[in-house]
Design a protein around this motif. Sequence first.
Motif, PDB file in Angstrom:
ATOM      1  N   PHE A 229     -13.310   1.657  -0.020  1.00 56.32           N
ATOM      2  CA  PHE A 229     -11.928   1.232   0.107  1.00 56.32           C
ATOM      3  C   PHE A 229     -11.380   0.627  -1.184  1.00 56.32           C
ATOM      4  O   PHE A 229     -10.191   0.504  -1.351  1.00 56.32           O
ATOM      5  CB  PHE A 229     -11.792   0.190   1.228  1.00 56.32           C
ATOM      6  N   THR A 230     -12.275   0.204  -2.094  1.00 50.25           N
ATOM      7  CA  THR A 230     -11.812  -0.504  -3.272  1.00 50.25           C
ATOM      8  C   THR A 230     -12.169   0.191  -4.572  1.00 50.25           C
ATOM      9  O   THR A 230     -11.629  -0.127  -5.614  1.00 50.25           O
ATOM     10  CB  THR A 230     -12.420  -1.921  -3.302  1.00 50.25           C
TER      11      THR A 230
ATOM     12  N   SER B  12     -12.201   2.528  -7.676  1.00 57.40           N
ATOM     13  CA  SER B  12     -11.227   3.393  -8.350  1.00 57.40           C
ATOM     14  C   SER B  12     -11.696   4.832  -8.361  1.00 57.40           C
ATOM     15  O   SER B  12     -10.910   5.760  -8.465  1.00 57.40           O
ATOM     16  CB  SER B  12     -11.010   2.913  -9.791  1.00 57.40           C
TER      17      SER B  12
ATOM     18  N   LEU C 203     -10.114   7.231  -5.951  1.00 58.38           N
ATOM     19  CA  LEU C 203      -8.766   7.715  -6.195  1.00 58.38           C
ATOM     20  C   LEU C 203      -8.739   8.853  -7.203  1.00 58.38           C
ATOM     21  O   LEU C 203      -7.683   9.361  -7.544  1.00 58.38           O
ATOM     22  CB  LEU C 203      -7.900   6.554  -6.696  1.00 58.38           C
TER      23      LEU C 203
ATOM     24  N   GLN D  75      -9.513   4.870   7.744  1.00 57.37           N
ATOM     25  CA  GLN D  75      -9.377   5.450   6.414  1.00 57.37           C
ATOM     26  C   GLN D  75      -8.179   6.401   6.406  1.00 57.37           C
ATOM     27  O   GLN D  75      -8.000   7.184   7.333  1.00 57.37           O
ATOM     28  CB  GLN D  75     -10.635   6.231   6.017  1.00 57.37           C
ATOM     29  N   GLN D  76      -7.395   6.321   5.347  1.00 56.75           N
ATOM     30  CA  GLN D  76      -6.238   7.199   5.220  1.00 56.75           C
ATOM     31  C   GLN D  76      -6.411   8.082   3.986  1.00 56.75           C
ATOM     32  O   GLN D  76      -6.797   7.596   2.924  1.00 56.75           O
ATOM     33  CB  GLN D  76      -4.966   6.368   5.096  1.00 56.75           C
TER      34      GLN D  76
ATOM     35  N   HIS E 292      -6.932   7.311   0.226  1.00 56.12           N
ATOM     36  CA  HIS E 292      -5.746   6.551  -0.169  1.00 56.12           C
ATOM     37  C   HIS E 292      -5.930   5.051   0.049  1.00 56.12           C
ATOM     38  O   HIS E 292      -5.817   4.259  -0.881  1.00 56.12           O
ATOM     39  CB  HIS E 292      -4.538   7.069   0.578  1.00 56.12           C
ATOM     40  N   LYS E 293      -6.243   4.677   1.274  1.00 53.89           N
ATOM     41  CA  LYS E 293      -6.416   3.261   1.561  1.00 53.89           C
ATOM     42  C   LYS E 293      -7.064   3.080   2.927  1.00 53.89           C
ATOM     43  O   LYS E 293      -7.143   4.004   3.731  1.00 53.89           O
ATOM     44  CB  LYS E 293      -5.075   2.537   1.534  1.00 53.89           C
TER      45      LYS E 293
ATOM     46  N   THR F 191      -7.061   1.398   6.666  1.00 51.05           N
ATOM     47  CA  THR F 191      -5.998   1.105   7.632  1.00 51.05           C
ATOM     48  C   THR F 191      -6.513   0.174   8.715  1.00 51.05           C
ATOM     49  O   THR F 191      -7.686  -0.076   8.836  1.00 51.05           O
ATOM     50  CB  THR F 191      -5.489   2.409   8.278  1.00 51.05           C
TER      51      THR F 191
END
Length: 206
Positions: free
Chosen positions: A19-20, A22, A25, A166-167, A203-204, A206
């Motif tokens: 989730f964190t 980089s 992404l 998770q998105q 993405h992020k 949830t």
Amino acid sequence: MESLFSAMIVLLLVTFSCFTSSEALSSNNGNITIKWDVMSWSPDGYVAMVLVTNHQKQCSIGPPGWKMSWTWTKKEMIWSMTGAQATEQGDCSMFKKFIPESCAGKPTVVDLLPETPYNLQITNCCKGGVLTPGGKSSFQLTVGNAGTSNKTARIPVNFMFTAPKQQYICGPTKNVRPTRFIYADSNRTTQAMMTWNVTCIFHKAT
């Protein structure tokens, strides 16, 4: 007691690192890829093998598992599926004799459970949607009301991939070089009629 507390902290860091980071992404790492191989043509469409791969190095997808959806560009429907199922049948009232698996214009598909009868399974299916880092999940579907050649078959669009807490954001569907398959004895290769790829980036949370 202190060592137990330290172990719990490490476990939490590993669990939430996806989730964190980089890396998650990046278009080259931390993604989910969807590969759609058209394996053969049918009287009104084609048979496809779909492979989902978790390229995230530190992030698993847990129960109740992943969900995938897309939008048909014509009036396609799913005659049948092996290794997964559509969550909604949609309006199939125009069919009287053989009823499709799904007539929805935007079908949503989920993995089957491990206890699914063997004759309804294929390789890499039936894990309840769970995907460990590097894990794969597959299903097969027969698509009707579709093109029956490389020139007439249309690429599904607007893919969405979701997982618990998770998105993801999915990119466009791309027509790529057809996948080549090597037989177990390595003496023969075949290839898909067409191959489409989609990349979904974390993405992020949830």
